[in-house]
Every structure is written in structure tokens, then in C-alpha cells.
Design a protein around this motif. Sequence first.
Motif, PDB file in Angstrom:
ATOM      1  N   THR A  70      26.288  40.790  18.732  1.00 48.65           N
ATOM      2  CA  THR A  70      27.514  41.570  18.567  1.00 48.65           C
ATOM      3  C   THR A  70      27.154  42.919  17.960  1.00 48.65           C
ATOM      4  O   THR A  70      25.974  43.208  17.710  1.00 48.65           O
ATOM      5  CB  THR A  70      28.518  40.842  17.656  1.00 48.65           C
ATOM      6  N   ASP A  71      28.153  43.722  17.696  1.00 47.42           N
ATOM      7  CA  ASP A  71      27.886  45.028  17.087  1.00 47.42           C
ATOM      8  C   ASP A  71      27.396  44.899  15.646  1.00 47.42           C
ATOM      9  O   ASP A  71      26.787  45.833  15.114  1.00 47.42           O
ATOM     10  CB  ASP A  71      29.149  45.894  17.112  1.00 47.42           C
ATOM     11  N   PHE A  75      26.277  34.175  29.895  1.00 47.91           N
ATOM     12  CA  PHE A  75      27.598  33.580  30.053  1.00 47.91           C
ATOM     13  C   PHE A  75      28.545  34.234  29.049  1.00 47.91           C
ATOM     14  O   PHE A  75      28.123  34.964  28.151  1.00 47.91           O
ATOM     15  CB  PHE A  75      27.558  32.061  29.851  1.00 47.91           C
ATOM     16  N   THR A  76      29.824  33.953  29.206  1.00 51.67           N
ATOM     17  CA  THR A  76      30.828  34.436  28.269  1.00 51.67           C
ATOM     18  C   THR A  76      31.276  33.288  27.392  1.00 51.67           C
ATOM     19  O   THR A  76      31.675  32.233  27.900  1.00 51.67           O
ATOM     20  CB  THR A  76      32.042  35.015  29.017  1.00 51.67           C
ATOM     21  N   ASP A  77      31.189  33.454  26.064  1.00 46.37           N
ATOM     22  CA  ASP A  77      31.528  32.352  25.173  1.00 46.37           C
ATOM     23  C   ASP A  77      33.044  32.228  25.026  1.00 46.37           C
ATOM     24  O   ASP A  77      33.822  32.968  25.647  1.00 46.37           O
ATOM     25  CB  ASP A  77      30.825  32.494  23.820  1.00 46.37           C
ATOM     26  N   ALA A  78      33.481  31.285  24.197  1.00 41.64           N
ATOM     27  CA  ALA A  78      34.909  31.001  24.036  1.00 41.64           C
ATOM     28  C   ALA A  78      35.680  32.181  23.470  1.00 41.64           C
ATOM     29  O   ALA A  78      36.914  32.250  23.618  1.00 41.64           O
ATOM     30  CB  ALA A  78      35.101  29.776  23.143  1.00 41.64           C
ATOM     31  N   GLN A  79      34.957  33.099  22.817  1.00 43.07           N
ATOM     32  CA  GLN A  79      35.610  34.284  22.261  1.00 43.07           C
ATOM     33  C   GLN A  79      35.511  35.493  23.191  1.00 43.07           C
ATOM     34  O   GLN A  79      35.844  36.607  22.798  1.00 43.07           O
ATOM     35  CB  GLN A  79      34.994  34.622  20.900  1.00 43.07           C
TER      36      GLN A  79
END
Length: 254
Positions: free
Chosen positions: A112-113, A78-82
Motif C-alpha cells: 500500500t502507500d 489478485f484483488t483482495d477483499a478490500q
Amino acid sequence: MNKKILPFICLAVLATMSIFSCKKADPVTQLTDENARYIPLEKGKYITYNVDSTIWYDTACVKLVKKYQMMYTVADTFTDAQGRLSYRIDTRIRELTGQSWTLHDVLYVTPTDVNLEWAQSGLRQVKMIFPVRERATWKGNSYVPTNDADLKFYDGWDFYYSNVGESFNTGEVIYPNTLIVNQVDRVENDPERIPEAHASRTYGKEVFADGIGLVYKEYIRWTYNPEAYFNNDPDQPNRCRKGTSVVMRAVDHN
């Protein structure tokens, strides 16, 4: 369950394998993404663990030891709020090998990176930082609201890597290429030697294997209050621990 107790603690019974019957881990595909090597995330991937847990009840002065199995499955993305790609991991539990699994909890992982965020039971930790380097250190609980009295003990944990690229024996399986995330190791007194003094123990360590993910977890958190009493009766001093410990050992994966 009190929120100050880390996730993964639950009650069930399972006969686990002997710690002397170790086997070598199955070969895994070597990943080219350095950030994903030790925490590969792909829908459908699972890891099964044998779990040993201990719960100390200070009100009854009882130590309860339980054994069971858990399975972590990457269930969806899913894609989070950020706006970041994240993964939902379902955890399931069973008492005995061969029994049906029961949904136990849900956790969320965001790579993340620069790091890997891990959210469960209302708490968010930075499990790893990238790139992976021996002795690299970070504040793993920087997102935990340690101003809350129940979460104060999370304050000041300095996570760091060790034994990067070395083998690790979980007691059941030997993994050839792993890293250790050392989270915390605090000791205050020993109630066996000094029963009159307050005491506590907080310990956390996780081991990740190349191409597999989390293969070993050890967590201990107990406190000891020499002034506690049974049923608030001052004539019956308790002098017992209160807390939990858990050891998770990966025994199967895809």
C-alpha cells in the motif's frame, strides 16, 4: 505444524556453499518507486535461497540440523477483499541443487502507500512501512491475534529499520544497497548457565536489497522448561530446548 512456529521451517537436506566463498551481487535495475525499491513485485520474479534450519525436540532431547533450498516466485496478482492489488507468492523446496522443485507453501503480499502486508500460514504481518527511514519503528504484529495463548509471544514486537542504504554480507553474497528490518530480540535466562530456571529466546531479522527483495532472514524461537520430563517420568528430567531456528540466504534471483 504448530502455528506458533513461523513459516519457512521444514525438513530437508542440502549441502550449502561455504560462508567464506562470498561474491558480489549482480547489478540490478534501480527502481524509481521508492516504496518498491527494496521489495519489487513483478509476476515471474523469483529468488532462490540456501536454508539452514535447526529443530530442538524437548521430548527426546534432540537437536536436528537440516539444510535445503527454497525458491520464492511471484506467481500471480489478485484483488483482495478490500479492493487492493495483491500478489501471490509460491514457495518451493528441494533437497539438493539440480533436483526438481516441490510446491511447499503459498503466501500473499499486499503493498500500500503506507506499508507492506505479508500473510502466510494464517498470520498477517506488516513487514515494512513507507517511506523507508532509518530507525523508523512500527508494530509489525498488529494483525496477529496475540490473545491466543499459542501466539502470545508475538505481542509487543517493535519492528524498526537500520543500516538503510548500507551493504550486507549474507555469508554467500555481498549486496551493496540494503536495509535491515529488526523484528525482535528477547532473551530470558541461559539454560547452560542456569539450568534450574525457565528460559527462552526469540529473535527475528530480515534484510532487503535494493531492486531484489528479501535476501537474508534469521529467526530463532525456543523455550526451555527445567520441569519437563522424558515420558512424564519424574526420575528422568529433560532440561532440553523446544523450538526452531532458520537462516535463509539468497543465492540467485531474476
